[in-house]
Design a protein around this motif. Structure first.
Motif, mmCIF file in Angstrom:
data_model
loop_
_atom_site.group_PDB
_atom_site.id
_atom_site.type_symbol
_atom_site.label_atom_id
_atom_site.label_comp_id
_atom_site.label_asym_id
_atom_site.label_seq_id
_atom_site.Cartn_x
_atom_site.Cartn_y
_atom_site.Cartn_z
ATOM 1 N N CYS A 56 46.526 108.790 66.646
ATOM 2 C CA CYS A 56 45.907 107.988 65.580
ATOM 3 C C CYS A 56 44.426 107.734 65.813
ATOM 4 O O CYS A 56 43.978 107.600 66.947
ATOM 5 C CB CYS A 56 46.591 106.635 65.459
ATOM 6 N N ALA A 57 43.714 107.626 64.707
ATOM 7 C CA ALA A 57 42.313 107.220 64.684
ATOM 8 C C ALA A 57 42.192 106.087 63.671
ATOM 9 O O ALA A 57 42.905 106.071 62.674
ATOM 10 C CB ALA A 57 41.429 108.388 64.262
ATOM 11 N N GLY A 58 41.299 105.159 63.944
ATOM 12 C CA GLY A 58 41.096 104.064 62.995
ATOM 13 C C GLY A 58 40.902 102.752 63.716
ATOM 14 O O GLY A 58 40.428 102.703 64.853
ATOM 15 N N GLY A 109 46.383 109.721 60.998
ATOM 16 C CA GLY A 109 47.197 110.161 62.116
ATOM 17 C C GLY A 109 47.696 111.577 61.961
ATOM 18 O O GLY A 109 47.637 112.174 60.880
ATOM 19 N N LEU A 110 48.159 112.093 63.073
ATOM 20 C CA LEU A 110 48.868 113.364 63.126
ATOM 21 C C LEU A 110 50.231 113.058 63.737
ATOM 22 O O LEU A 110 50.309 112.446 64.813
ATOM 23 C CB LEU A 110 48.118 114.382 63.981
ATOM 24 N N MET A 111 51.294 113.424 63.023
ATOM 25 C CA MET A 111 52.656 113.147 63.470
ATOM 26 C C MET A 111 53.384 114.461 63.699
ATOM 27 O O MET A 111 53.450 115.304 62.801
ATOM 28 C CB MET A 111 53.414 112.330 62.421
ATOM 29 N N ILE A 112 53.942 114.605 64.895
ATOM 30 C CA ILE A 112 54.777 115.767 65.209
ATOM 31 C C ILE A 112 56.205 115.260 65.274
ATOM 32 O O ILE A 112 56.542 114.426 66.124
ATOM 33 C CB ILE A 112 54.366 116.421 66.542
ATOM 34 N N PHE A 119 49.622 115.489 58.754
ATOM 35 C CA PHE A 119 48.493 114.568 58.693
ATOM 36 C C PHE A 119 48.949 113.423 57.797
ATOM 37 O O PHE A 119 49.636 113.643 56.798
ATOM 38 C CB PHE A 119 47.270 115.262 58.062
ATOM 39 N N PHE A 120 48.563 112.175 58.143
ATOM 40 C CA PHE A 120 48.846 111.040 57.255
ATOM 41 C C PHE A 120 47.685 110.054 57.315
ATOM 42 O O PHE A 120 46.897 110.062 58.256
ATOM 43 C CB PHE A 120 50.169 110.346 57.613
ATOM 44 N N ILE A 135 41.469 114.863 63.615
ATOM 45 C CA ILE A 135 41.127 113.618 62.932
ATOM 46 C C ILE A 135 40.115 112.857 63.779
ATOM 47 O O ILE A 135 39.907 113.164 64.947
ATOM 48 C CB ILE A 135 42.370 112.739 62.663
ATOM 49 N N GLY A 136 39.513 111.847 63.173
ATOM 50 C CA GLY A 136 38.546 110.998 63.859
ATOM 51 C C GLY A 136 37.126 111.430 63.579
ATOM 52 O O GLY A 136 36.875 112.416 62.877
ATOM 53 N N SER A 137 36.195 110.693 64.147
ATOM 54 C CA SER A 137 34.781 110.968 63.890
ATOM 55 C C SER A 137 34.354 112.342 64.404
ATOM 56 O O SER A 137 33.439 112.953 63.871
ATOM 57 C CB SER A 137 33.897 109.883 64.507
#
Length: 178
Positions: A56-58, A109-112, A119-120, A135-137
Motif C-alpha cells: 500500500c501507498a498513501g 494498493g496492489l493485492m495478490i 490494483f485498487f 504505485i506510489g510517488s
C-alpha cells in the motif's frame, strides 16, 4: 511517500517496496513497520494475511487500519467485483473508526490473491495487473525500469535514486503460483 513494484513471472509473483516514511515534507527516520501479531506478517509497506499479500501507498494511518481490517475481512474471491465490495466495507470501517470521510481517504494498493494481482484505490478503482505495475510517488520510475526489463528490486532502486520521496531498505516478497 512510497514505491511498490509488482511483476508477474512464469511461476511466481514478485513485489518489492522501499522503506522511507514521510509525513508531509518531513522524512521520518528509517524503520521497518513490523508487528508482534502472529496473524499478520509485515514487510515495511507490504503485508501478508491469510494467504493474501498487499502492498500500500498513501496515508500511513489508513494503511495501518487496512492491516487491522484485513485480519477480520478479505475479499471473498479474487474477482474485481469482490474486491470492490471489500473496498466499500473497508471505507465504511475507516469512516466509522476515525474522522476520515471518503473525500479525505488516500490509499492505493496492489493485492495478490491466489493466482491474480489487482490494483485498487480509495476511488474504488480495481484493475487486474497482467504483467507489471507500480504505485506510489516513485511509480513512474519503477514502471519505466520494468518496461526496460528490470526486476522489482531494481525498479524500486531506480525510484529510490530519482524520487526524493522514496528511499531506504528494499523489501521483497515472492509468492509462488501455478
Amino acid at each position: 511517500m512510497t514505491v511498490i513494484a509488482f511483476r508477474r513471472k512464469k511461476n511466481n509473483f514478485e513485489i518489492a517496496s522501499d522503506s522511507q516514511i514521510s509525513f508531509g515534507q518531513r522524512k521520518m527516520p528509517m524503520y521497518n513497520n513490523t508487528t508482534n501479531d502472529s496473524s499478520l506478517e509485515c514487510y515495511g509497506k507490504m503485508f501478508q494475511v491469510n494467504g493474501t499479500t498487499i502492498g500500500c501507498a498513501g496515508i500511513l494511518s489508513q494503511i495501518t487500519l487496512l492491516q487491522v481490517f484485513c485480519k477480520e475481512q478479505l475479499p471473498e474471491s479474487n474477482e474485481a467485483h469482490s474486491i470492490i465490495l471489500w473496498l466499500v466495507d473497508f471505507m465504511k470501517y475507516l469512516s466509522d473508526k476515525t474522522l476520515f470521510k471518503s473525500e479525505n481517504m488516500n490509499f492505493k494498493g496492489l493485492m495478490i490473491k491466489e493466482d491474480r494481482c489487482f490494483f485498487f484505490s480509495n476511488n474504488l478503482d480495481v484493475a487486474e495487473v497482467k504483467e507489471f505495475d507500480a504505485i506510489g510517488s516513485g511509480k513512474d520510475y519503477a514502471i519505466g525500469a520494468m518496461q526496460m526489463g528490470a526486476d522489482v528490486e531494481k525498479a524500486v532502486e531506480v525510484a529510490n535514486i530519482h524520487d526524493i520521496h522514496c528511499g531506504g531498505k528494499i523489501s521483497k516478497i515472492v509468492i509462488e503460483h501455478t
